[in-house]
Design a protein around this motif. Structure first.
Motif, short mmCIF file in Angstrom:
data_model
loop_
_atom_site.label_atom_id
_atom_site.label_comp_id
_atom_site.label_asym_id
_atom_site.label_seq_id
_atom_site.Cartn_x
_atom_site.Cartn_y
_atom_site.Cartn_z
N LYS A 43 35.29 31.12 -8.19
CA LYS A 43 34.32 32.16 -7.83
C LYS A 43 33.98 33.06 -9.03
O LYS A 43 32.82 33.32 -9.30
CB LYS A 43 34.87 33.00 -6.68
N THR A 44 35.02 33.53 -9.72
CA THR A 44 34.77 34.40 -10.88
C THR A 44 34.11 33.63 -12.01
O THR A 44 33.19 34.14 -12.67
CB THR A 44 36.09 35.03 -11.37
N LEU A 167 21.70 40.20 -7.51
CA LEU A 167 22.84 41.10 -7.64
C LEU A 167 24.10 40.34 -7.24
O LEU A 167 24.22 39.85 -6.13
CB LEU A 167 22.63 42.32 -6.74
N LEU A 168 25.06 40.24 -8.17
CA LEU A 168 26.34 39.60 -7.93
C LEU A 168 27.38 40.69 -7.70
O LEU A 168 27.58 41.56 -8.56
CB LEU A 168 26.75 38.74 -9.12
N VAL A 169 28.04 40.66 -6.55
CA VAL A 169 28.96 41.74 -6.16
C VAL A 169 30.34 41.16 -5.88
O VAL A 169 30.49 40.30 -5.00
CB VAL A 169 28.43 42.49 -4.92
N ASP A 170 31.35 41.62 -6.61
CA ASP A 170 32.70 41.07 -6.51
C ASP A 170 33.59 41.96 -5.64
O ASP A 170 33.89 43.10 -6.01
CB ASP A 170 33.30 40.95 -7.92
N GLU A 171 33.98 41.45 -4.48
CA GLU A 171 34.91 42.10 -3.55
C GLU A 171 34.60 43.59 -3.33
O GLU A 171 35.44 44.45 -3.61
CB GLU A 171 36.35 41.92 -4.04
N PRO A 172 33.45 43.90 -2.81
CA PRO A 172 33.06 45.30 -2.64
C PRO A 172 33.90 46.06 -1.60
O PRO A 172 33.98 47.28 -1.65
CB PRO A 172 31.60 45.21 -2.18
N VAL A 200 30.98 38.01 -3.39
CA VAL A 200 32.24 37.27 -3.44
C VAL A 200 33.28 38.12 -2.73
O VAL A 200 33.50 39.28 -3.09
CB VAL A 200 32.66 36.99 -4.90
N GLU A 201 33.91 37.57 -1.70
CA GLU A 201 34.79 38.40 -0.88
C GLU A 201 35.90 37.54 -0.26
O GLU A 201 35.68 36.38 0.07
CB GLU A 201 33.96 39.07 0.22
N HIS A 202 37.09 38.16 -0.10
CA HIS A 202 38.20 37.51 0.59
C HIS A 202 38.33 38.00 2.03
O HIS A 202 38.88 37.29 2.88
CB HIS A 202 39.52 37.79 -0.15
N ASP A 203 37.84 39.18 2.29
CA ASP A 203 37.99 39.80 3.60
C ASP A 203 37.02 39.16 4.60
O ASP A 203 35.81 39.40 4.56
CB ASP A 203 37.72 41.30 3.49
#
Length: 245
Positions: A43-44, A167-172, A200-203
């Motif tokens: 992902k990163t 817009l790329l948003v990492d784990e907001p 990109v999110e884990h939740d």
């Protein structure tokens, strides 16, 4: 919906480890997309490749109506093309006020013939951005005094100030209160009405709130794609990411 970003056959290895393996998928405009997957799924690295921080070993990343290959452009040029990225840890100017942070991020001309009009438009734009990210009552506060969630919103506002198309948003949602998470969801959904937003999110609860198409990465490839209900019912996704029981 036309494709704004098209990743085609992209691979990237680090010291023999294949972080991205023949990855192909597309993002439309406008669109809200969630990208999930286990640690090490790529992902990163995917975000690094799109923003030019890392170069692929093979494949192409096409952008916009002219299908420019982003792999040939510098990080700064890619940013000017309209791609913004928010990292997991908020990056703001903590000694500056919220107003000053947003002002510094604004896109626009500053020629001498347009300075008066620009100042008026700038003030209106800053006020609108502050309203959009829930910081209208905090414009005079130093950014360092804000809560973690408010700093996240400020950084999103700063990125929106540059008027990105993607817009790329990492784990907001990381480290946010329940109320902050709800506000963040609404913020991203609203932003995605006029541009592409990739989260990109884990939740998984947060992903469910987004109510959007989901791409599952595993070992640098797309494992599944579709609605959250669809991908979470996929046997392979359960095996490698969600677990059984």
């Amino acid at each position: 919906m036309s494709a704004l970003l098209e990743v085609s056959g992209v691979s990237k290895s680090f010291d023999g480890f294949k972080a991205i393996d023949n990855l192909s998928f597309a993002i439309g405009e406008p669109e809200l997309r969630a990208v999930i997957g286990p640690n090490g799924a790529g992902k990163t690295t995917f975000m690094d490749l799109v923003t030019g921080k890392t170069r692929p070993d093979s494949g192409t990343i096409r952008w916009g109506e002219l299908s420019r290959d982003l792999t040939r452009l510098s990080e700064s040029r890619i940013a000017r093309e309209g791609i913004g990225r928010k990292f997991q840890k908020p990056t703001v100017f903590e000694d500056q006020t919220v107003w000053e942070n947003l002002r510094l991020a604004l896109k626009g001309t500053r020629g001498p013939l347009t300075v008066l009009t620009y100042r008026r438009d700038r003030a209106e734009r800053i006020a609108a951005l502050a309203e959009e990210v829930g910081l209208s009552d905090h414009l005079a506060r130093r950014a360092g005094e804000l809560s973690h969630g408010q700093k996240q919103w400020l950084e999103i506002g700063m990125l929106l100030a540059a008027e990105p198309r993607l817009l790329l948003v990492d784990e907001p949602a990381a480290g946010m209160t329940s109320a902050e998470r709800e506000r963040t969801t609404a913020m991203l959904v609203e932003a995605a009405k006029t541009r592409a937003v990739v989260v990109v999110e884990h939740d998984m609860e947060f992903v469910a709130r987004l109510n959007c198409r989901v791409t599952v990465l595993h070992e640098g490839r797309v494992l599944a794609e579709g609605s959250l209900a669809h991908v979470t019912a996929d046997a392979q996704v359960i095996d490698v990411y969600l677990g059984r029981g």
